[in-house]
Design an enzyme around this catalytic site. Structure first.
Site, PDB file in Angstrom:
ATOM      1  N   GLU A 434       0.834  -1.230   0.000  1.00  0.00           N
ATOM      2  CA  GLU A 434       0.000   0.000   0.000  1.00  0.00           C
ATOM      3  C   GLU A 434       0.852   1.257   0.000  1.00  0.00           C
ATOM      4  OE1 GLU A 434      -3.190  -1.456  -0.979  1.00  0.00           O
ATOM      5  OE2 GLU A 434      -2.887   0.699  -0.821  1.00  0.00           O
TER       6      GLU A 434
HETATM    7  C1  LIG Z   1       2.732  -9.691  -0.095  1.00  0.00           C
HETATM    8  C2  LIG Z   1       2.505  -8.542  -1.016  1.00  0.00           C
HETATM    9  C3  LIG Z   1       1.209  -8.198  -1.380  1.00  0.00           C
HETATM   10  C4  LIG Z   1       0.970  -7.157  -2.275  1.00  0.00           C
HETATM   11  N1  LIG Z   1      -0.312  -6.890  -2.695  1.00  0.00           N
HETATM   12  C5  LIG Z   1      -0.494  -6.025  -3.737  1.00  0.00           C
HETATM   13  C6  LIG Z   1      -1.777  -5.900  -4.366  1.00  0.00           C
HETATM   14  O1  LIG Z   1      -2.759  -6.526  -3.962  1.00  0.00           O
HETATM   15  N2  LIG Z   1      -1.887  -5.074  -5.440  1.00  0.00           N
HETATM   16  C7  LIG Z   1      -0.834  -4.366  -5.938  1.00  0.00           C
HETATM   17  O2  LIG Z   1      -0.999  -3.657  -6.922  1.00  0.00           O
HETATM   18  N3  LIG Z   1       0.395  -4.454  -5.352  1.00  0.00           N
HETATM   19  C8  LIG Z   1       0.589  -5.271  -4.276  1.00  0.00           C
HETATM   20  N4  LIG Z   1       1.833  -5.391  -3.695  1.00  0.00           N
HETATM   21  C9  LIG Z   1       2.924  -4.575  -4.194  1.00  0.00           C
HETATM   22  C10 LIG Z   1       3.369  -3.506  -3.210  1.00  0.00           C
HETATM   23  O3  LIG Z   1       2.393  -2.501  -3.102  1.00  0.00           O
HETATM   24  C11 LIG Z   1       4.743  -3.007  -3.676  1.00  0.00           C
HETATM   25  O4  LIG Z   1       5.672  -4.043  -3.416  1.00  0.00           O
HETATM   26  C12 LIG Z   1       5.161  -1.728  -2.997  1.00  0.00           C
HETATM   27  O5  LIG Z   1       4.351  -0.662  -3.398  1.00  0.00           O
HETATM   28  C13 LIG Z   1       6.621  -1.383  -3.267  1.00  0.00           C
HETATM   29  O6  LIG Z   1       6.936  -1.460  -4.626  1.00  0.00           O
HETATM   30  P1  LIG Z   1       8.213  -2.299  -5.065  1.00  0.00           P
HETATM   31  O7  LIG Z   1       8.122  -3.634  -4.451  1.00  0.00           O
HETATM   32  O8  LIG Z   1       8.362  -2.221  -6.539  1.00  0.00           O
HETATM   33  O9  LIG Z   1       9.445  -1.567  -4.379  1.00  0.00           O
HETATM   34  P2  LIG Z   1      10.243  -0.343  -5.003  1.00  0.00           P
HETATM   35  O10 LIG Z   1       9.319   0.684  -5.526  1.00  0.00           O
HETATM   36  O11 LIG Z   1      11.302  -0.865  -5.911  1.00  0.00           O
HETATM   37  O12 LIG Z   1      10.945   0.249  -3.696  1.00  0.00           O
HETATM   38  C14 LIG Z   1      12.178  -0.249  -3.156  1.00  0.00           C
HETATM   39  C15 LIG Z   1      12.655   0.716  -2.068  1.00  0.00           C
HETATM   40  O13 LIG Z   1      12.907   2.003  -2.650  1.00  0.00           O
HETATM   41  C16 LIG Z   1      12.155   2.997  -1.998  1.00  0.00           C
HETATM   42  N5  LIG Z   1      11.689   3.988  -2.987  1.00  0.00           N
HETATM   43  C17 LIG Z   1      11.181   3.744  -4.212  1.00  0.00           C
HETATM   44  N6  LIG Z   1      10.854   4.894  -4.812  1.00  0.00           N
HETATM   45  C18 LIG Z   1      11.154   5.890  -3.968  1.00  0.00           C
HETATM   46  C19 LIG Z   1      11.037   7.306  -3.991  1.00  0.00           C
HETATM   47  N7  LIG Z   1      10.516   7.944  -5.049  1.00  0.00           N
HETATM   48  N8  LIG Z   1      11.439   8.006  -2.913  1.00  0.00           N
HETATM   49  C20 LIG Z   1      11.961   7.392  -1.850  1.00  0.00           C
HETATM   50  N9  LIG Z   1      12.088   6.050  -1.745  1.00  0.00           N
HETATM   51  C21 LIG Z   1      11.699   5.320  -2.791  1.00  0.00           C
HETATM   52  C22 LIG Z   1      10.975   2.269  -1.356  1.00  0.00           C
HETATM   53  O14 LIG Z   1      10.462   2.959  -0.235  1.00  0.00           O
HETATM   54  C23 LIG Z   1      11.625   0.945  -0.969  1.00  0.00           C
HETATM   55  O15 LIG Z   1      12.274   1.059   0.258  1.00  0.00           O
HETATM   56  C24 LIG Z   1       2.070  -6.412  -2.772  1.00  0.00           C
HETATM   57  C25 LIG Z   1       3.367  -6.734  -2.381  1.00  0.00           C
HETATM   58  C26 LIG Z   1       3.592  -7.794  -1.543  1.00  0.00           C
HETATM   59  C27 LIG Z   1       5.021  -8.170  -1.199  1.00  0.00           C
END
Ligand SMILES: Cc1cc2nc3c(=O)[nH]c(=O)nc-3n(C[C@H](O)[C@H](O)[C@H](O)COP(=O)(O)OP(=O)(O)OC[C@H]3O[C@@H](n4cnc5c(N)ncnc54)[C@H](O)[C@@H]3O)c2cc1C
Length: 589
Positions: A434
């Protein structure tokens, strides 16, 4: 294995005394939410959670969801549990009666959500997302879409999902590549989504996916994204389900926690395109999705509270039974709850949970005011300000509290059979999904503080100052709370000034201080609510000898003495700015 008991006494106290249920039920459409009705709803929810949801929590963690023959098989017992949940009407609480809802406040839904998430977080993600889906559809969907899909989502006959994430587009949704091609009355959706919670299951005969995708002529970036409703099975004119749509789960993830909740890779359009219906205007998908995300962010904050409460109950039960060592002045072996250091841990858990509950419910009440009294813009501003705080502060605290839960168990906490480890593992996702807590902090600092030049946060600080002024300097407990809250609020005020003074001349300043600023805001807001609780409890103790109120006063004092001083550390880090954070070259990492 420790059993769950819903903390209905504290929930009722927070609902009635802090979140002002009696004023919320004066809002149009919420007249039925009297204190008695809500108390009855909570008792019934508590019974359902204890008898139905909680028993399949640990078995669901052990068995996990499986993926076989291109479909998801939920853990044993989950399908029956879902049917009982839907038949009980539990998913319909905050929706309008015209769509089959019960017309209760979001405030009450937050309280029942706490119960579900404590009892079985992996399972309860499914109704939680369904609710968010229905909220977005109710606000942004066309009347035709609402007529067909909303009653089914509200009744729980169908469930809902949220499809944002793609492999290259997590926090950065501007990079979404899923396509939507106009095709008569519908759009043909093609692309791949990852991490989709409850993307497939056998609970219901249809699933409603809310999918972000890009139209062919869409502008680049976030302003070119549209929202589509894509059912697993197409729906006939009479509302019955027709043929299978071109959307399929491809696999599920193996992950640290919430094993009972399938996290699916979803493929759209392998055979020409999945039929989707536009929700809201073209290219306005992010605005629509934000409705769903803000709702879900509040719910995930409540999840943080819930899992922390569950861990607290488990640790409390263990500490009352486990014998180890001796305590001064008492013969025989001590139970570990008698040791001061174990008390310290249990008090951190208890006070943290009570403060989170208070802040989360008060924020949910502001959502009711925003929805039902939109002419007063302050309600929307308050909800917008507090949503990232509830999401991130509660889920950060959940990491600490579930970890303390292990510590109270000693070695047994590290052993899976005890159950404490599951709460620790389950809690970990709450600060990631989220929108990561880092993204919540950016939202708070950028959109909620800098954008209005500190107006909303200064109003909040003013209100907290009023509470501080109302605390009695003459009464010992309140005097302690008054001093601590006053100092912490001053840290927040000065941190806000620092941010507004520095963001223009140092582009790295907002990002460098955001997380500390969010945690500082969370601790201060938690202290504010605990201070209000202490004053109300003091009035009540004058009239009754109820131990609950004495406990509340001491817990509020503990919060002031042990949580509020953290504000100084956060403030100090904020004032340090970005220099040492950004000084090293990448090669030095
Ligand atoms: C168990 C699970 C359930 C999920 N359920 C859903 C779902 O139902 N629907 C859905 O759509 N998604 C879902 N997700 C996805 C989840 O919302 C994302 O994993 C999350 O938003 C982070 O995106 P990412 O994994 O690509 O991490 P990234 O965006 O790659 O982030 C990696 C790190 O970089 C930091 N970061 C990235 N961009 C910035 C920025 N601009 N400024 C500062 N810091 C930054 C982040 O805070 C984090 O620490 C789920 C994920 C998991 C693991």
């Amino acid at each position: 294995m420790n059993n769950y008991t819903a903390p209905t006494r504290d929930m009722r106290f927070v609902l009635n005394e802090l979140a002002g249920l009696s004023a919320v039920n004066q809002l149009p459409g919420l007249e039925d939410a009297t204190a008695d009705t809500v108390a009855a709803v909570l008792e019934e929810a508590a019974r359902f959670a204890v008898e139905v949801l909680a028993p399949c929590n640990h078995p669901g963690d052990v068995a996990g969801a499986r993926f076989e023959d291109a479909r998801v098989i939920p853990p044993p017992g989950f399908s029956e549990t879902y049917r009982a949940f839907a038949e009980g009407g539990w998913g319909s609480l905050p929706f309008e009666p015209e769509y089959g809802g019960q017309g209760l406040p979001e405030l009450v839904a937050a309280a029942t959500n706490e119960i579900w998430q404590s009892a079985n977080m992996a399972f309860s993600l499914c109704p939680m997302l369904t609710e968010g889906c229905a909220v977005a559809l109710g606000i942004h969907g066309s009347q035709d879409l609402k007529n067909i899909f909303l009653p089914k989502l509200v009744s729980g006959e169908w469930t809902g999902t949220m499809n944002l994430t793609e492999p290259h587009a997590g926090s950065d949704l501007a990079e979404i590549k899923t396509r939507a091609a106009p095709n008569g009355d519908t759009y043909l959706i093609s692309g791949r989504k990852i991490f989709i919670t409850w993307g497939d299951h056998d609970f219901t005969d249809n699933i409603v996916h809310m999918v972000l995708a890009r139209l062919p002529d869409a502008p680049a970036g976030i302003k070119g994204i549209s929202l589509f409703l894509v059912p697993k099975y197409l729906v006939n004119a009479d509302g019955s389900t027709g043929r299978r749509n071109d959307v399929h789960p491809v696999s599920i993830e193996h992950k640290l926690g919430i094993h009972g909740s399938p996290t699916c890779v979803m493929s759209y359009g392998d055979n020409g395109g999945a039929h989707g219906y536009l929700v809201g205007a073209e290219h306005n998908g992010m605005a629509c999705m934000f409705t769903m995300m803000n709702h879900a962010r509040l719910s995930v904050g409540v999840q943080g509270l819930s899992i922390a409460e569950r861990a607290y109950q488990q640790a409390r039960g263990y500490a009352k039974e486990r014998e180890q060592g001796k305590v001064p002045g008492q013969p025989g072996r001590a139970r570990i709850i008698q040791h001061a250091d174990v008390r310290r841990m249990l008090m951190l858990m208890k006070a943290g949970c009570e403060a989170m509950r208070a802040l989360a419910y008060v924020t949910a009440a502001s959502l009711d005011y925003m929805n039902r009294s939109p002419e007063d813009a302050r309600h929307g501003e308050r909800f917008a300000l507090l949503t990232p705080v509830v999401k991130a502060w509660c889920t950060e605290l959940a990491q600490e509290i579930t970890s303390l839960g292990l510590q109270v168990h000693g070695g047994m906490g590290y052993i899976e059979e005890t159950g404490a480890a599951q709460h620790f593992r389950d809690a970990r996702i709450t600060s990631i999904y989220e929108g990561t807590n880092g993204i919540q902090a950016q939202d708070l600092v950028g959109r909620k503080v800098i954008r209005d030049n500190g107006k909303a946060v200064r109003e909040l600080i003013g209100e907290i100052g009023q509470t501080t002024a109302d605390l009695s300097a003459a009464e010992a407990n309140q005097a302690v709370i008054k001093r601590a809250l006053s100092a912490a609020t001053e840290h927040l005020a000065q941190a806000t000034d620092w941010l507004l003074d520095n963001y223009r001349n140092d582009p790295n300043a907002p990002g460098s201080v955001a997380s500390n600023y969010l945690m500082l805001t969370g601790y201060v807001c938690g202290g504010w609510q605990m201070a209000r609780a202490a004053m109300i409890a003091a009035e009540k103790t004058a009239a009754t000898s109820d131990e609950f109120y004495r406990g509340k006063i001491i817990t509020a004092r503990f919060y002031a003495e042990h949580y509020l001083p953290r504000s100084a550390a956060h403030f100090s880090s904020i004032r340090a700015g970005s220099e040492s954070i950004m000084a090293l070259g990448e090669e030095q990492f």
